[in-house]
Design a protein around this motif. Structure first.
Motif, PDB file in Angstrom:
ATOM      1  N   TRP A 236       1.068  -1.574   0.429  1.00  0.00           N
ATOM      2  CA  TRP A 236       0.455   0.088   0.011  1.00  0.00           C
ATOM      3  C   TRP A 236       0.966   0.926  -0.087  1.00  0.00           C
ATOM      4  CZ3 TRP A 236      -4.465   0.411  -1.245  1.00  0.00           C
ATOM      5  CH2 TRP A 236      -5.654  -1.416  -1.176  1.00  0.00           C
ATOM      6  N   SER A 237       2.338   0.890   0.632  1.00  0.00           N
ATOM      7  CA  SER A 237       2.781   2.661   0.743  1.00  0.00           C
ATOM      8  C   SER A 237       4.444   2.365   0.737  1.00  0.00           C
ATOM      9  CB  SER A 237       1.874   3.637   2.110  1.00  0.00           C
ATOM     10  OG  SER A 237       2.382   2.977   3.807  1.00  0.00           O
ATOM     11  N   CYS A 238       4.026   0.963   0.605  1.00  0.00           N
ATOM     12  CA  CYS A 238       5.531   1.126   1.462  1.00  0.00           C
ATOM     13  C   CYS A 238       6.535  -0.173  -0.330  1.00  0.00           C
ATOM     14  CB  CYS A 238       6.157   0.114   2.401  1.00  0.00           C
ATOM     15  SG  CYS A 238       5.534   1.036   3.383  1.00  0.00           S
ATOM     16  N   ALA A 239       6.312   0.210  -1.499  1.00  0.00           N
ATOM     17  CA  ALA A 239       6.878  -0.933  -2.288  1.00  0.00           C
ATOM     18  C   ALA A 239       7.701   0.412  -3.111  1.00  0.00           C
ATOM     19  CB  ALA A 239       5.618  -1.009  -3.061  1.00  0.00           C
ATOM     20  N   ILE A 240       8.728  -0.370  -3.646  1.00  0.00           N
ATOM     21  CA  ILE A 240       9.836  -0.451  -5.195  1.00  0.00           C
ATOM     22  C   ILE A 240       9.318  -1.015  -5.844  1.00  0.00           C
ATOM     23  CG2 ILE A 240      11.999   0.163  -5.211  1.00  0.00           C
ATOM     24  CD1 ILE A 240      12.139   0.806  -1.909  1.00  0.00           C
ATOM     25  N   ALA A 241      10.344  -0.842  -7.285  1.00  0.00           N
ATOM     26  CA  ALA A 241       9.659  -1.873  -8.297  1.00  0.00           C
ATOM     27  C   ALA A 241      11.004  -1.508  -9.379  1.00  0.00           C
ATOM     28  CB  ALA A 241       8.824  -1.560  -8.777  1.00  0.00           C
ATOM     29  N   MET A 242      11.245  -2.558 -10.110  1.00  0.00           N
ATOM     30  CA  MET A 242      12.304  -1.216 -11.232  1.00  0.00           C
ATOM     31  C   MET A 242      12.668  -2.575 -12.373  1.00  0.00           C
ATOM     32  SD  MET A 242      15.764  -1.970  -8.436  1.00  0.00           S
ATOM     33  CE  MET A 242      15.569  -2.208  -6.734  1.00  0.00           C
ATOM     34  N   GLY A 243      12.999  -2.204 -13.462  1.00  0.00           N
ATOM     35  CA  GLY A 243      13.836  -3.167 -14.707  1.00  0.00           C
ATOM     36  C   GLY A 243      12.848  -2.603 -15.374  1.00  0.00           C
ATOM     37  N   ASP A 244      12.662  -3.699 -16.333  1.00  0.00           N
ATOM     38  CA  ASP A 244      12.546  -2.987 -18.105  1.00  0.00           C
ATOM     39  C   ASP A 244      10.701  -2.813 -18.105  1.00  0.00           C
ATOM     40  OD1 ASP A 244      11.580  -3.097 -20.197  1.00  0.00           O
ATOM     41  OD2 ASP A 244      12.563  -4.431 -21.171  1.00  0.00           O
ATOM     42  N   TRP A 245      10.003  -1.852 -17.837  1.00  0.00           N
ATOM     43  CA  TRP A 245       8.878  -2.117 -18.068  1.00  0.00           C
ATOM     44  C   TRP A 245       8.327  -1.428 -19.087  1.00  0.00           C
ATOM     45  CZ3 TRP A 245       5.729  -1.191 -13.247  1.00  0.00           C
ATOM     46  CH2 TRP A 245       6.813  -0.510 -12.006  1.00  0.00           C
ATOM     47  N   ASN A 246       9.299  -1.636 -20.402  1.00  0.00           N
ATOM     48  CA  ASN A 246       8.402  -1.238 -21.759  1.00  0.00           C
ATOM     49  C   ASN A 246       7.504  -1.058 -22.537  1.00  0.00           C
ATOM     50  OD1 ASN A 246       9.998  -3.311 -23.736  1.00  0.00           O
ATOM     51  ND2 ASN A 246       8.808  -5.220 -22.677  1.00  0.00           N
ATOM     52  N   VAL A 247       8.405   1.007 -20.950  1.00  0.00           N
ATOM     53  CA  VAL A 247       6.900   1.727 -21.296  1.00  0.00           C
ATOM     54  C   VAL A 247       7.649   3.310 -21.073  1.00  0.00           C
ATOM     55  CG1 VAL A 247       4.873   0.707 -21.245  1.00  0.00           C
ATOM     56  CG2 VAL A 247       5.831   1.302 -19.506  1.00  0.00           C
ATOM     57  N   PRO A 248       7.203   3.810 -21.393  1.00  0.00           N
ATOM     58  CA  PRO A 248       8.117   5.559 -20.679  1.00  0.00           C
ATOM     59  C   PRO A 248       7.981   5.526 -19.215  1.00  0.00           C
ATOM     60  CG  PRO A 248       7.065   5.839 -22.984  1.00  0.00           C
ATOM     61  CD  PRO A 248       7.159   4.388 -22.956  1.00  0.00           C
ATOM     62  N   VAL A 249       8.203   6.746 -18.470  1.00  0.00           N
ATOM     63  CA  VAL A 249       7.322   6.542 -17.443  1.00  0.00           C
ATOM     64  C   VAL A 249       5.786   6.813 -16.898  1.00  0.00           C
ATOM     65  CG1 VAL A 249       7.374   8.202 -15.195  1.00  0.00           C
ATOM     66  CG2 VAL A 249       9.608   7.124 -16.263  1.00  0.00           C
ATOM     67  N   ASP A 250       5.010   7.805 -18.030  1.00  0.00           N
ATOM     68  CA  ASP A 250       3.531   7.528 -18.151  1.00  0.00           C
ATOM     69  C   ASP A 250       3.495   6.503 -17.831  1.00  0.00           C
ATOM     70  OD1 ASP A 250       3.822   7.413 -20.835  1.00  0.00           O
ATOM     71  OD2 ASP A 250       3.174   9.242 -21.475  1.00  0.00           O
ATOM     72  N   GLY A 251       2.885   5.874 -18.388  1.00  0.00           N
ATOM     73  CA  GLY A 251       2.654   4.416 -18.601  1.00  0.00           C
ATOM     74  C   GLY A 251       2.826   3.337 -17.560  1.00  0.00           C
ATOM     75  N   VAL A 252       3.041   4.105 -16.702  1.00  0.00           N
ATOM     76  CA  VAL A 252       4.269   2.657 -15.221  1.00  0.00           C
ATOM     77  C   VAL A 252       2.756   2.579 -14.780  1.00  0.00           C
ATOM     78  CG1 VAL A 252       5.645   2.568 -13.537  1.00  0.00           C
ATOM     79  CG2 VAL A 252       7.137   3.391 -15.811  1.00  0.00           C
ATOM     80  N   GLY A 253       1.759   3.656 -14.024  1.00  0.00           N
ATOM     81  CA  GLY A 253       1.183   3.164 -13.111  1.00  0.00           C
ATOM     82  C   GLY A 253       0.116   2.182 -13.356  1.00  0.00           C
ATOM     83  N   ARG A 254      -0.119   2.562 -14.505  1.00  0.00           N
ATOM     84  CA  ARG A 254      -0.789   0.672 -15.030  1.00  0.00           C
ATOM     85  C   ARG A 254      -0.559  -0.638 -14.777  1.00  0.00           C
ATOM     86  NH1 ARG A 254      -0.404  -1.970 -19.915  1.00  0.00           N
ATOM     87  NH2 ARG A 254       0.714  -0.519 -21.054  1.00  0.00           N
ATOM     88  N   LEU A 255       0.836  -0.715 -15.813  1.00  0.00           N
ATOM     89  CA  LEU A 255       1.567  -2.139 -14.576  1.00  0.00           C
ATOM     90  C   LEU A 255       1.734  -2.229 -13.310  1.00  0.00           C
ATOM     91  CD1 LEU A 255       4.398  -1.732 -17.915  1.00  0.00           C
ATOM     92  CD2 LEU A 255       2.051  -3.884 -17.670  1.00  0.00           C
ATOM     93  N   TRP A 256       2.083  -1.300 -12.511  1.00  0.00           N
ATOM     94  CA  TRP A 256       2.181  -1.047 -11.460  1.00  0.00           C
ATOM     95  C   TRP A 256       0.504  -1.590 -10.787  1.00  0.00           C
ATOM     96  CZ3 TRP A 256       5.740   0.621  -7.908  1.00  0.00           C
ATOM     97  CH2 TRP A 256       5.238   1.381  -6.196  1.00  0.00           C
ATOM     98  N   ASP A 287      13.397   1.571 -19.230  1.00  0.00           N
ATOM     99  CA  ASP A 287      13.724   1.144 -17.963  1.00  0.00           C
ATOM    100  C   ASP A 287      13.944   2.705 -16.330  1.00  0.00           C
ATOM    101  OD1 ASP A 287      15.806  -1.754 -18.511  1.00  0.00           O
ATOM    102  OD2 ASP A 287      15.636   0.182 -20.363  1.00  0.00           O
ATOM    103  N   HIS A 288      13.003   2.208 -15.713  1.00  0.00           N
ATOM    104  CA  HIS A 288      13.066   2.863 -14.968  1.00  0.00           C
ATOM    105  C   HIS A 288      12.994   1.959 -13.294  1.00  0.00           C
ATOM    106  CE1 HIS A 288      10.858   4.286 -18.245  1.00  0.00           C
ATOM    107  NE2 HIS A 288      10.109   3.897 -18.354  1.00  0.00           N
ATOM    108  N   ILE A 289      12.631   3.280 -11.770  1.00  0.00           N
ATOM    109  CA  ILE A 289      13.070   2.405 -11.020  1.00  0.00           C
ATOM    110  C   ILE A 289      11.640   3.149 -10.574  1.00  0.00           C
ATOM    111  CG2 ILE A 289      14.481   4.056  -9.911  1.00  0.00           C
ATOM    112  CD1 ILE A 289      14.813   1.841  -7.799  1.00  0.00           C
ATOM    113  N   THR A 290      10.880   3.168  -9.453  1.00  0.00           N
ATOM    114  CA  THR A 290       9.902   3.645  -9.355  1.00  0.00           C
ATOM    115  C   THR A 290       8.750   3.811  -7.268  1.00  0.00           C
ATOM    116  OG1 THR A 290       7.092   4.276  -9.928  1.00  0.00           O
ATOM    117  CG2 THR A 290       7.974   2.024  -9.750  1.00  0.00           C
ATOM    118  N   THR A 291       8.776   4.517  -7.012  1.00  0.00           N
ATOM    119  CA  THR A 291       7.962   3.958  -5.309  1.00  0.00           C
ATOM    120  C   THR A 291       7.076   4.405  -5.117  1.00  0.00           C
ATOM    121  OG1 THR A 291       8.819   3.430  -3.295  1.00  0.00           O
ATOM    122  CG2 THR A 291       9.211   5.557  -4.782  1.00  0.00           C
ATOM    123  N   ASN A 292       6.210   3.869  -4.030  1.00  0.00           N
ATOM    124  CA  ASN A 292       4.576   4.681  -3.743  1.00  0.00           C
ATOM    125  C   ASN A 292       5.167   5.270  -2.089  1.00  0.00           C
ATOM    126  OD1 ASN A 292       4.501   2.166  -2.356  1.00  0.00           O
ATOM    127  ND2 ASN A 292       2.842   1.818  -3.288  1.00  0.00           N
TER     128      ASN A 292
END
Length: 330
Positions: A236-256, A287-292
């Protein structure tokens, strides 16, 4: 001689009292202005920028040019836990010597992976498609990350498949882990997930949920149950994900949302071209790293050039190092 004539002031007792009080107030204000300042000042959080060869794990806010306070004056300090990460999709052709990649490509890339991770002072690494065969991640401890804890995410599908792996530096404790496939068809890709305790606490997080992934080109349809089982409420609020998302940053939210759930990520970076060798035939900002994690910031990143081109590493992505600045807990 004539005496000088001075006009007489006819003041009532109340007027005289008011005059004396105002005179005293003026004198007090003048005296206060001559004393040193003694104010409480909040020191802002300091975030680094740009790549660094040595990033400290823990950094506290610095007063900078703020005046020194006496011992009784409280100063608000924002402390940060710096988490340097390194992630790289080396691509499957290198791992299995396919489509013109050399037979030495996998071993050389595995060595370069460890070298770059160490140079970046990484605390977490994520490998994508660095594998024995198509789906068994290469063990990184035997290649130079001694003492690290690796979490594998094999995804076997017939004679094909995919692979992803996480590894954590000494000081990180892996509480639970898992991994597998993100789809069950031709577009399947791999992920690995771990619930971990970092070396220093993160504000609001008893543990962290860390994911390495190779996102499909279509949609994620599998894996969320595994992430939920491993990470529980930390998604819910303590997650980190990284790697090859196959989309730019603006598409990360859907995959997350499809894989991790919980609160949407508030920080994703870098957002630069990382795909693929040779660039005359491929393009991708992947390729990005992302967190909530609330209050998270970025403390620098570096996108490396393609590596070991003499081995013809077909479709290799650029390696990435990126440092998260997380709010320190107590």
């Amino acid at each position: 001689w004539l005496k000088p004539h001075w006009p007489r002031l006819h003041l009532s007792k109340m007027q005289m009292l008011a005059f004396v009080v105002s005179l005293i107030a003026v004198q007090a204000a003048s005296a206060a202005a001559s004393l040193p300042e003694n104010r409480t000042t909040e020191v802002p959080m300091i975030e680094g920028g740009g790549p660094s060869a040595a990033v400290p794990l823990l950094r506290k806010g610095s007063a900078g040019s703020v005046r020194a306070m006496n011992a009784s004056s409280p100063i608000a300090l924002d402390a940060q836990l710096h988490v340097p990460a390194f992630f790289w999709n080396v691509h499957w052709q290198c791992s299995v010597a396919a489509q013109g990649s050399s037979s030495a490509c996998k071993e050389k890339v595995a060595g370069r992976f460890v070298q770059l991770a160490r140079e970046a002072n990484a605390q977490i690494v994520a490998s994508v498609e660095l594998s024995n065969g198509m789906s068994e991640p290469v063990g990184l401890a035997a290649r130079g990350l001694e003492g690290w804890t690796q979490v594998n995410g094999p995804c076997a599908r017939g004679s094909g498949g995919d692979s992803a792996a996480l590894a954590f530096a000494p000081g990180w404790v892996v509480e639970k882990s898992g991994g597998g496939c993100l789809r069950n068809d031709y577009d399947t890709r791999a992920f690995a997930v771990a619930r971990v305790t970092p070396p220093s606490p993160v504000r609001g997080c008893s543990s962290l949920c860390v994911v390495a992934l190779h996102a499909p080109h279509t949609a994620i349809t599998s894996g969320r149950g595994t992430v939920s089982n491993v990470c529980g409420g930390t998604v819910w609020s303590c997650a980190i994900a990284m790697g090859d998302w196959n989309v730019p940053v603006d598409g990360v939210g859907r995959l997350w949302a499809d894989l991790i759930g919980g609160s949407a990520p508030g920080l994703s970076f870098p957002n630069e071209r990382t795909c693929c060798f040779p660039e005359s035939q491929h393009y991708g900002v992947y390729d990005h790293i992302t967190t909530n994690i609330a209050g998270a910031g970025q403390a620098g990143h570096y996108v490396y050039p393609y590596q070991l081109l003499e081995e013809n590493p077909v479709e290799q992505h650029k390696p990435v190092s990126a440092t998260l600045a997380l709010p320190l807990g107590r």
